[in-house]
Structures are given as structure tokens and as C-alpha cells.
Motif scaffolding. Structure first.
Motif, PDB file in Angstrom:
ATOM      1  N   SER A   1       0.831  -1.203   0.000  1.00 29.74           N
ATOM      2  CA  SER A   1       0.000   0.000   0.000  1.00 29.74           C
ATOM      3  C   SER A   1       0.861   1.246   0.000  1.00 29.74           C
TER       4      SER A   1
ATOM      5  N   ALA B   1      -3.817   3.361   0.766  1.00 30.21           N
ATOM      6  CA  ALA B   1      -4.071   3.624   2.183  1.00 30.21           C
ATOM      7  C   ALA B   1      -3.009   4.566   2.732  1.00 30.21           C
ATOM      8  N   LYS B   2      -3.360   5.301   3.782  1.00 25.50           N
ATOM      9  CA  LYS B   2      -2.431   6.255   4.383  1.00 25.50           C
ATOM     10  C   LYS B   2      -1.458   5.597   5.352  1.00 25.50           C
ATOM     11  N   SER B   3      -1.755   4.370   5.787  1.00 29.79           N
ATOM     12  CA  SER B   3      -0.875   3.672   6.723  1.00 29.79           C
ATOM     13  C   SER B   3      -1.029   2.168   6.522  1.00 29.79           C
TER      14      SER B   3
ATOM     15  N   ALA C   1      -1.778   0.096   8.837  1.00 27.27           N
ATOM     16  CA  ALA C   1      -2.972  -0.307   9.591  1.00 27.27           C
ATOM     17  C   ALA C   1      -4.231  -0.094   8.763  1.00 27.27           C
ATOM     18  N   GLU C   2      -4.322   1.035   8.078  1.00 27.01           N
ATOM     19  CA  GLU C   2      -5.478   1.296   7.226  1.00 27.01           C
ATOM     20  C   GLU C   2      -5.534   0.294   6.079  1.00 27.01           C
ATOM     21  N   ALA C   3      -4.382  -0.027   5.496  1.00 30.83           N
ATOM     22  CA  ALA C   3      -4.344  -1.011   4.408  1.00 30.83           C
ATOM     23  C   ALA C   3      -4.845  -2.366   4.891  1.00 30.83           C
TER      24      ALA C   3
ATOM     25  N   LEU D   1      -6.891  -2.966   7.376  1.00 29.43           N
ATOM     26  CA  LEU D   1      -8.336  -2.892   7.607  1.00 29.43           C
ATOM     27  C   LEU D   1      -9.128  -2.895   6.303  1.00 29.43           C
ATOM     28  N   ARG D   2      -8.618  -2.228   5.272  1.00 29.78           N
ATOM     29  CA  ARG D   2      -9.314  -2.211   3.976  1.00 29.78           C
ATOM     30  C   ARG D   2      -9.401  -3.613   3.379  1.00 29.78           C
TER      31      ARG D   2
ATOM     32  N   CYS E   1       3.337  -0.169   3.892  1.00 28.27           N
ATOM     33  CA  CYS E   1       2.852   1.109   3.372  1.00 28.27           C
ATOM     34  C   CYS E   1       4.077   1.991   3.178  1.00 28.27           C
TER      35      CYS E   1
END
Length: 174
Positions: free
Chosen positions: A10, A107-109, A111-113, A115-116, A136
Motif C-alpha cells: 500500500s 491507504a495512508k498507513s 494499519a489502514e491497508a 483494515l481495507r 505502506c
């Protein structure tokens, strides 16, 4: 990338996802392993030597993936996962069939990647067993020295940008 399981690549929007994706693909062990990619009919970025591209040809992604997995590849590259069914097929093969699975998301991080992609999983315990790596990366771009234009700015602007107005009086625009 050469370990079995799911790897998620990401980057923040507009900050180098394509470059990071291409770097991940070129550094994978695609010269000694059987690597295949399942790409949509519109996909143009996933074109790397020794990664065999397979277009979905209008079929649902999970059906095209099932046919592709009959070839017993060592590594499966799926840039965009479109459904929980596709995710479950991939994670089953990543967790139980000793295959490397590579996908990407904006994703910005990390963790966000995670979760997506996790949100697309139907069988979440299987997803977690298959997951091996989430990365990321943000690429920093430099202005070309031949193209940039030097512009004088006010000292308070230099200070707001984190520079020292006593030693710097200009910035560069593309």
C-alpha cells in the motif's frame, strides 16, 4: 514476498502506489517460481517479465481465479480483490496451499491497508492465518533540476515552510 501467505502492498493516494507495486513485483522471485497474475481487462500496471498475466475476460473474478489456480502456481498476484469470495479463495491458498499471494490497496498507513483488505474477507480467521506482511510506503519526489523554476518568496513564507529566511530566499516550483 517469496514466503507463502498474503502480502499487502500500500501507499497513500498519489504518493507512489504504482512505483511501490512495481518494485514489489520486480523483487519477487519470479525467475525461479511459477508466478501468475489475475488482472481486470482494464489493468495496465501489472506487466512484469515472468509473471503471466491472465485477464478476467468479463468473468467474475472468483471464477477466473479458480480456473487460474488449477495451474498450481507458486505465486498469485491480484492487484484488486473485488469480493469476499475471491479473498477467501486467495487466503485459503495462501494459508493452506503454500502459495504466495500479493495484492495492493491505497491507504495512508499499513494499519489502514490491513483494515481495507480485512473488510473484504469472508472467512476472517483464515485471512489472519494467511496474512504475512503489510507494507505502506510513501515516496518522496524530487523536482527535476532542468524543469524547476526558482521563485523568490517572503521570509515569513520560508519560515512557515521550515526554512531559514536568513540563508534561503527562494523556493522551487515545478
Amino acid at each position: 514476498l517469496n514466503e507463502s501467505g498474503l502480502t499487502i502492498i500500500s501507499a497513500p493516494p498519489g504518493a507512489g502506489l504504482t512505483a511501490t507495486w512495481m518494485g514489489a513485483l520486480t523483487t519477487s522471485d519470479r525467475l525461479t517460481r511459477d508466478c501468475v497474475a489475475l488482472i481486470s481487462d482494464e489493468e495496465t500496471e501489472t506487466s512484469i517479465e515472468n509473471i503471466v498475466p491472465n485477464k478476467t475476460k468479463g468473468k467474475p473474478q472468483n471464477e477466473a481465479l479458480k480456473a487460474l489456480l488449477l495451474t498450481q502456481p507458486d505465486m498469485v498476484v491480484v492487484p484488486e480483490i473485488d469480493s469476499p469470495e475471491t479473498m477467501d479463495i486467495l487466503t485459503l491458498h495462501g494459508a493452506d496451499q503454500d502459495r504466495s499471494i500479493l495484492t495492493r490497496t491505497s491507504a495512508k498507513s499499513a494499519a489502514e491497508a490491513l483494515l481495507r483488505v480485512y473488510a473484504k474477507a469472508g472467512d476472517r480467521p483464515q485471512f489472519l492465518r494467511a496474512l504475512k506482511n503489510v507494507t505502506c510506503q510513501r515516496l518522496v519526489r524530487r523536482l527535476c533540476t532542468a524543469c524547476r523554476v526558482e521563485v523568490r518568496v517572503q521570509p515569513n513564507i520560508i519560515q512557515k515552510l521550515g526554512g531559514n529566511p536568513k540563508t534561503q530566499g527562494t523556493v522551487f516550483n515545478p
